[in-house]
Each structure stands twice: as C-alpha cells, then as structure tokens.
Design an enzyme around this catalytic site. Structure first.
Site, PDB file in Angstrom:
ATOM      1  N   SER A 126      26.281 110.736  13.619  1.00 52.72           N
ATOM      2  CA  SER A 126      25.059 111.033  14.370  1.00 52.72           C
ATOM      3  C   SER A 126      24.124 109.835  14.397  1.00 52.72           C
ATOM      4  O   SER A 126      24.079 109.036  13.441  1.00 52.72           O
ATOM      5  CB  SER A 126      24.338 112.223  13.723  1.00 52.72           C
ATOM      6  OG  SER A 126      23.031 112.380  14.227  1.00 52.72           O
ATOM      7  N   TYR A 151      20.313 116.597   7.087  1.00 49.52           N
ATOM      8  CA  TYR A 151      21.395 116.486   8.069  1.00 49.52           C
ATOM      9  C   TYR A 151      21.870 115.043   8.175  1.00 49.52           C
ATOM     10  O   TYR A 151      23.067 114.759   8.117  1.00 49.52           O
ATOM     11  CB  TYR A 151      20.914 116.991   9.431  1.00 49.52           C
ATOM     12  CG  TYR A 151      21.868 116.681  10.569  1.00 49.52           C
ATOM     13  CD1 TYR A 151      23.092 117.347  10.664  1.00 49.52           C
ATOM     14  CD2 TYR A 151      21.548 115.735  11.540  1.00 49.52           C
ATOM     15  CE1 TYR A 151      23.973 117.060  11.696  1.00 49.52           C
ATOM     16  CE2 TYR A 151      22.421 115.454  12.570  1.00 49.52           C
ATOM     17  CZ  TYR A 151      23.628 116.122  12.645  1.00 49.52           C
ATOM     18  OH  TYR A 151      24.506 115.830  13.667  1.00 49.52           O
TER      19      TYR A 151
END
Length: 321
Positions: A126, A151
């Site tokens: 990501s 995350y």
C-alpha cells in the site's frame, strides 16, 4: 497458467480474475467473504465470475490455506490480494489486521514455499507505507519506518516478511504499493463511495483537513493492467528475488477538485462539513512509477473525470437494485 487469486471476491481481486480468465488462464479464487462491508457486494462480484470457463471458487480464510493445501493443489502464480483493508478501521479493530495482514500473509508465504516448483508471488502492499515523512513523488527506495496507522505498519511488516522468504528460500516475489484504487464495483469504505452515497441522500460529507489533501487516484483498469503485465511477462530480479513497485496514476488530485468532479458526475452538489485532519491519515500521496514503467511498460491512461464518471454511472444503477 494455473493461478491462485486470494481475495477473489474483493474489488481488485474480482477484476484481476476476470482479466486473467479472459486471457485463457485457469483461476482458483479464495475469499472468506467477511462482513467488513456488505458481503452481498462480494457475492455479486463472484456471481459474475462463476459462469466463466476456468474459474473455481473456494470459500476459505487465509489462515486455512496450508491445512487445505491438498484441496487447492499447486500454482504457477499466486496473486495475493486478500487483506484487512482500511486505515481508520485499524484504529477500531487492530486485531483483525494482525490476523489477516500478518498471520494471513505468512500463511501464504508458507503455502508458496511448500510448492514443488517455486511460484511467482505477486502481493498487495500500500501507498500508506510512506506515511507523512516521505517527499512526493514517492520512490520505492525511500526508507519506510514511520507508519501513521496500524494498517500501514502491517503492510510494511508484510514486505519485510516477503523479503526474508525471498532471501532465505529463493521464493520469487513482487510487492505492489497500490495508490487509492477506485472504480465501479469498488469498496463501500472508500471516500468516493461514501461521498456518493451521502451526496445522493442529501447528507453532508466529511471533508478532512478542511479539504487540503491530495491523493493519487488510480482507476481499477489501470491497476489490473499493471498486475496482469507482471503475471504474464515474468519478473525482473537482481540478487534477492524480491522487488517492490509503486503502482499509481502519478497525477495527484486536490480533494476539493475530486469532490467537484464527483458532484458533476452524479449531477448533484454536496453538503460539505469541514473537519480537522483525522488520525492515521496522510496529507498527500503521489507515486513515482518509473520503475514499473521501465520494467513492464506500465502507463495509466484513465483521468479522474473519466474514472469518476464510470463509477457514478455504475453506482446510480447499483443503488436502484
């Protein structure tokens, strides 16, 4: 080729599966169909895949993948897209990220390592790994050690685990740092979906940091093109068989410009509620895509106006179902 796609009922996973099947490959898709967002959307994505020749779906959690290996068999390519997504949800439910993004990622690595012949593993990372301390456009060579969300921390850890398996066992891997993927059949937890729902319902949208944010929005078709290029053209390694690429549009958009474009696509103005910066968020994302462009000829072609209009057209129909 025989290809495994984890998270096949997800947004990116379903699109990638469609594309690979269209090329004549065999695809086995796995997904646990969890309720992070409405499972009916995941089932609908699967319904479009089930009739296609060469597709098999097995409902399965990532942490079952090794115990059910005889049922799955072996693959030439593993495209690992399953993960617990969402920056803000990681603040509310951190253990879901440990279970999926840490333990689940390790399970996939062990599954691949157990193959008689080393498959190529393409896995999802990501843009969140860059945090707020990197200077855009972000280069893959930047040192990413200051995540601003759990995350992001799990994605950094996933890259580190993958590198260790490449170094220890020669397991060939490519990590892809996705930059704000959007489009039809997307995720309801993403801003463009939530904004659209609120705008059409006459409810206010929350505009964080008073709109002073920039995002490198990347249309789903461009993402799929990048993934399938890597899957079908092989890998470019030097010493350790592990490489990480940015995959984005390379054209950041101001949040207020994004909202205005979405308003135009939906044909309705938004009621805006301006708020401070939210915890875990980053100010700007911008991908330096020179590496993936040089190695695979990747070149995004969808501008934000076209992409959001495509999403809006789909979304208006979806809401009527």
């Amino acid at each position: 080729m025989k290809i495994l796609v984890t998270g096949a009922a997800g947004f990116i996973g379903s699109y990638v599966s469609h594309s690979l099947l269209g090329m004549g490959h065999e695809v086995t898709g796995i997904d646990n169909l969890n309720d992070y967002y409405d499972p009916a959307l995941k089932v609908s994505r699967l319904d479009s895949l089930r009739p296609l020749q060469g597709f098999e779906f097995i409902e399965m959690d990532l942490n079952e993948i090794n115990s059910r290996k005889p049922e799955l068999g072996e693959f030439e390519i593993i495209i690992h897209l399953a993960a617990q997504a969402g920056v803000r949800y990681s603040i509310q439910n951190p253990f879901a990220y440990a279970d999926s993004n840490l333990s689940g990622h390790l399970q996939v690595l062990e599954f691949a390592r157990g193959h008689a012949r080393s498959p190529l593993v393409i896995y999802a990372s990501s843009s969140s790994v860059y945090g707020n301390n990197s200077t855009p456009p972000y280069k893959e060579t930047e040192f990413v050690n200051k995540p601003v969300s759990l995350y992001a921390a799990t994605k950094i850890a996933g890259e580190a685990m993958s590198y260790s398996y490449a170094s220890l066992y020669g397991l060939r891997q490519i990590g892809l740092r996705f930059f704000t993927v959007y489009g039809p059949w997307g995720r309801p937890d993403m801003a463009y979906w939530g904004f659209s729902d609120a705008i059409l319902s006459g409810k206010p949208i929350k505009v964080f940091n008073n709109g002073k944010l920039r995002r490198d929005f990347t249309y789903i078709d461009d993402i799929v093109d990048g993934i399938t290029r890597i899957a079908t053209r092989g890998a470019h390694f030097e010493n350790v068989p592990h490489k990480v690429y940015n995959i984005g549009n390379n054209k950041p958009v101001e949040l207020m410009t994004f909202i205005e474009t979405l308003e135009s696509a939906l044909g309705k103005k938004a009621i805006k509620e301006f708020l401070p910066m939210q915890k875990g968020d980053v100010f700007e994302t911008c991908a330096d895509i020179a590496a993936i462009s040089d190695d695979y000829g990747f070149k995004p072609t969808t501008d934000i106006k076209t992409g959001l209009q495509n999403f809006a057209d789909w979304f208006l129909g979806w809401r009527e179902l």
